[in-house]
Design an enzyme around this catalytic site. Sequence first.
Site, mmCIF file in Angstrom:
data_model
loop_
_atom_site.group_PDB
_atom_site.id
_atom_site.type_symbol
_atom_site.label_atom_id
_atom_site.label_comp_id
_atom_site.label_asym_id
_atom_site.label_seq_id
_atom_site.Cartn_x
_atom_site.Cartn_y
_atom_site.Cartn_z
ATOM 1 N N HIS A 1 37.999 37.665 36.893
ATOM 2 C CA HIS A 1 38.541 36.134 37.906
ATOM 3 C C HIS A 1 37.438 35.160 37.722
ATOM 4 C CE1 HIS A 1 43.571 37.245 37.320
ATOM 5 N NE2 HIS A 1 42.623 37.820 36.071
ATOM 6 N N GLU B 1 37.671 34.120 40.966
ATOM 7 C CA GLU B 1 37.354 33.970 42.047
ATOM 8 C C GLU B 1 36.537 35.602 42.265
ATOM 9 O OE1 GLU B 1 40.271 33.321 40.501
ATOM 10 O OE2 GLU B 1 41.592 32.771 41.103
ATOM 11 N N CYS C 1 45.435 34.187 42.035
ATOM 12 C CA CYS C 1 46.834 35.701 41.533
ATOM 13 C C CYS C 1 47.067 36.647 43.023
ATOM 14 C CB CYS C 1 46.393 36.218 40.353
ATOM 15 S SG CYS C 1 44.757 37.508 40.520
ATOM 16 N N CYS D 1 43.341 37.900 43.129
ATOM 17 C CA CYS D 1 42.314 37.355 43.714
ATOM 18 C C CYS D 1 42.239 37.144 45.105
ATOM 19 C CB CYS D 1 42.174 36.324 43.104
ATOM 20 S SG CYS D 1 41.004 36.489 41.202
#
Length: 188
Positions: A53, A55, A115, A118
């Site tokens: 992801h 992040e 999410c 993260c």
Amino acid sequence: MGHKEFLTEAVRLATEAVERGWGGPFGAVITRDGEIVARGQNRVLLTGDPTAHAEVEAIREAARRLTPHAPTISAEHRDEGTLACVPRPEGSDDPLPRRARMLKGCALYVSGAPCPMCMSAAYWARLDAVYFSCGFEATREIGFDDAFQYEDFQKPLDERRIRIEQIHPELGATAYAAWSRKPDRHPY
Ligand SMILES: [Zn+2]
């Protein structure tokens, strides 16, 4: 540079990830003292890594750049805890007087609401702030629904979607004891 410029760069990264087929429309930047110190973009499709992801990618890059003296895993350097520590902030209920700085003093800008993985990474990184553009609802509407994960965490273990149960606690206890016994353990 300010909020809008940082977010604009995060969105540029997000759009690039889409256009190149690398992953979902998610980009992130990490800033410190008004400058971008790391960038990340979703590369789940490119790598097959479900944790790639934006992040997390940005946090990993920031950690590499801002803690260059962190020990690497090798036979010779196994024991050198050189992460910089900072004192406990005033009024904190942290039991330790000092902890590793990690990304304290940094902020994360993301194209979409983070999410749970993260957001959890943001806590571990000790980021000062997380700013996102598209909200949770908009993220769900384009097919990325992580609301159930936030909800699942609040349920008892035996009601969760993924089976999670404690087995053989005495086995893990030996590793915990090794940590507790270590007089020079690093307070990260
Ligand atoms: Zn995420």
